[in-house]
Enzyme design. Structure first.
Site, mmCIF file in Angstrom:
data_model
loop_
_atom_site.group_PDB
_atom_site.id
_atom_site.type_symbol
_atom_site.label_atom_id
_atom_site.label_comp_id
_atom_site.label_asym_id
_atom_site.label_seq_id
_atom_site.Cartn_x
_atom_site.Cartn_y
_atom_site.Cartn_z
ATOM 1 N N LYS A 94 7.579 4.945 8.161
ATOM 2 C CA LYS A 94 6.465 4.624 9.061
ATOM 3 C C LYS A 94 6.925 4.548 10.505
ATOM 4 O O LYS A 94 6.187 4.895 11.425
ATOM 5 C CB LYS A 94 5.802 3.300 8.656
ATOM 6 N N LYS B 71 3.348 11.755 0.341
ATOM 7 C CA LYS B 71 2.349 10.978 -0.368
ATOM 8 C C LYS B 71 0.989 11.083 0.344
ATOM 9 O O LYS B 71 0.928 11.145 1.560
ATOM 10 C CB LYS B 71 2.834 9.528 -0.360
ATOM 11 N N LYS C 231 -3.975 6.682 3.303
ATOM 12 C CA LYS C 231 -5.144 6.362 4.130
ATOM 13 C C LYS C 231 -4.898 6.690 5.584
ATOM 14 O O LYS C 231 -5.769 7.142 6.293
ATOM 15 C CB LYS C 231 -5.354 4.836 4.128
HETATM 16 P P1 ATP Z 1 -1.204 3.271 4.504
HETATM 17 O O1 ATP Z 1 -1.121 4.715 4.856
HETATM 18 O O2 ATP Z 1 -1.900 2.472 5.550
HETATM 19 O O3 ATP Z 1 0.110 2.669 4.095
HETATM 20 P P2 ATP Z 1 -1.873 3.663 1.720
HETATM 21 O O4 ATP Z 1 -2.835 4.725 1.335
HETATM 22 O O5 ATP Z 1 -0.424 3.918 1.505
HETATM 23 O O6 ATP Z 1 -2.179 3.221 3.225
HETATM 24 P P3 ATP Z 1 -1.613 0.921 0.824
HETATM 25 O O7 ATP Z 1 -2.610 -0.091 1.229
HETATM 26 O O8 ATP Z 1 -0.315 0.963 1.549
HETATM 27 O O9 ATP Z 1 -2.319 2.361 0.907
HETATM 28 O O10 ATP Z 1 -1.321 0.777 -0.718
HETATM 29 C C1 ATP Z 1 -2.259 0.190 -1.623
HETATM 30 C C2 ATP Z 1 -1.901 0.536 -3.054
HETATM 31 O O11 ATP Z 1 -2.179 1.933 -3.292
HETATM 32 C C3 ATP Z 1 -0.426 0.338 -3.394
HETATM 33 O O12 ATP Z 1 -0.333 -0.139 -4.724
HETATM 34 C C4 ATP Z 1 0.149 1.725 -3.313
HETATM 35 O O13 ATP Z 1 1.296 1.891 -4.111
HETATM 36 C C5 ATP Z 1 -1.016 2.553 -3.825
HETATM 37 N N1 ATP Z 1 -0.961 3.913 -3.300
HETATM 38 C C6 ATP Z 1 -1.054 4.277 -1.996
HETATM 39 N N2 ATP Z 1 -0.990 5.602 -1.871
HETATM 40 C C7 ATP Z 1 -0.823 6.094 -3.127
HETATM 41 C C8 ATP Z 1 -0.676 7.402 -3.662
HETATM 42 N N3 ATP Z 1 -0.659 8.461 -2.859
HETATM 43 N N4 ATP Z 1 -0.536 7.547 -5.004
HETATM 44 C C9 ATP Z 1 -0.550 6.470 -5.817
HETATM 45 N N5 ATP Z 1 -0.675 5.204 -5.380
HETATM 46 C C10 ATP Z 1 -0.816 5.014 -4.057
HETATM 47 MG MG MG Z 2 0.991 2.476 2.151
#
Ligand code: ATP
Ligand code: MG
Length: 339
Positions: free
Chosen positions: A118, A201, A204
């Site tokens: 990040k 990955k 969001k």
């Molecule tokens: P950000 O980009 O702000 O980090 P994010 O999409 O990674 O957002 P988080 O809030 O960090 O979402 O993670 C919330 C949950 O979703 C965690 O359990 C994380 O492991 C899961 N998660 C996030 N992205 C993925 C993905 N691409 N595949 C599977 N699980 C995911």
């Molecule tokens: Mg995340």
């Protein structure tokens, strides 16, 4: 210290750092619902204090917080059975987070790959909060003596750090107070990949909207995004092993498997030999079938923000009842006077 000495309790959270994605749904929310429905005491949090480790516009933060709550409820989290709340309403998270900042070692934090990803080349300009984030996450979990944390693959290292923090606290103070929490990372979609780059990955907060499916995307948008998803030209192979060096293809197979509650093996058995012109529309139809009813319900809930806030407030009250005695006991163990 045994891991079974604590009553089973599930805790997990999602950051309101943007709109929910298919990765959040398959890797987290869908599995949270399964855990709740299996009857284990479950707590699901909208971790707003984690979201502000990077800049969030206040108006958008409030909207995203309600969207995550709506996503949980529309997907099947029942706020009566599970405890659903936003982190900042339970001040004990921040308080235990500080204690853990004094337990976690700099050397441990320096190994966290998510911070490196990040922060990128600009680590000097990142907030101190982004660096300390995993220690607050340990507090989120251990404040409730949670024994199991369902997460996506990307959070494995942070749950391991949580165990290290619990073990060091217990060791340093000569107590058996915090459980060694287990990460639960299972199913076919624990790491949903970016649709434009199969080595990254889906997130969001990723740059382009085309790289992710949002839980609130309409049918046309979902179809368009899958159609434009990067793949190699070869059709789907007959065996899973043949997908080893084809990350984009493997990703679409895994998404299909998770959406249809089956395994990647089964998807290959049924669709092996199919070209993308066939498989992508089938995948889009399946995704729409699964997501559209959830999105409709999310929109309905988000039209009633006061009701969402009421649910979060009630959840926070219940969370504080569990958190308060655990934090008090922690302070006592540490030697902080409460008079
Ligand atoms: P950000 O980009 O702000 O980090 P994010 O999409 O990674 O957002 P988080 O809030 O960090 O979402 O993670 C919330 C949950 O979703 C965690 O359990 C994380 O492991 C899961 N998660 C996030 N992205 C993925 C993905 N691409 N595949 C599977 N699980 C995911
Ligand atoms: Mg995340």
């Amino acid at each position: 210290m045994t891991e079974t000495a604590f009553a089973p309790r599930v805790f997990s959270g999602i950051k309101p750092s943007g709109g929910l994605t298919l990765g959040n749904y398959l890797g987290a929310i869908k599995r949270f619902v399964e855990s709740q429905n299996a009857g284990t005491e479950s707590m699901f949090c909208v971790v707003d204090m984690h979201a502000i480790t990077v800049w969030q516009d206040p108006v958008e933060l409030r909207r995203a917080t309600r969207e995550v709550a709506a996503g949980y409820i529309a997907s099947g989290i029942d706020p009566e059975r599970a405890i659903l709340f936003n982190q900042s309403q339970v001040s004990q998270h921040a308080e235990l987070g500080w204690i853990f900042n004094c337990v976690a070692r700099l050397g441990w934090m320096n190994r966290m790959t998510q911070f490196k990803e990040k922060a990128g080349k600009n680590a000097e300009k990142q907030s101190l909060g982004l660096y300390a984030y995993p220690s607050l996450m340990a507090a989120d979990i251990l404040l409730y003596h949670a024994t199991h944390v369902p997460v996506g693959e990307d959070q494995k290292q942070h749950v391991e750090l949580t165990r290290d923090i619990a073990a060091k606290f217990n060791h340093d103070y000569g107590v058996d107070f915090f459980p060694l929490t287990s990460p639960v990372i299972d199913g076919p979609a624990t790491r949903v990949m970016n649709l434009r780059d199969g080595t990254k990955k889906m997130s969001k907060s990723g740059e382009s909207d085309m790289e992710r499916i949002n839980m609130t995307d309409d049918a046309d948008t979902i179809a368009k995004k899958f159609k434009k998803a990067r793949t190699d030209p070869a059709p789907l192979p007959e065996t899973l092993e043949a997908l080893k060096d084809r990350p984009e293809a493997r990703n679409l197979v895994d998404i299909y498997a998770a959406l249809s509650d089956t395994t990647a093996e089964t998807v290959i058995a049924e669709h092996g030999g199919a070209g993308w012109g066939q498989f992508k529309p089938a995948l889009a139809d399946l995704a729409v079938e699964r997501l559209a009813p959830i999105a409709t319900e999310m929109r309905r809930l988000m039209d009633e923000p006061a009701e969402i806030d009421r649910i979060l407030g009630r959840g926070a009250e219940r969370a504080r009842e569990i958190a308060a005695p655990i934090l008090s006991r922690t302070y006592e163990i540490v030697g902080l006077i409460r008079s």
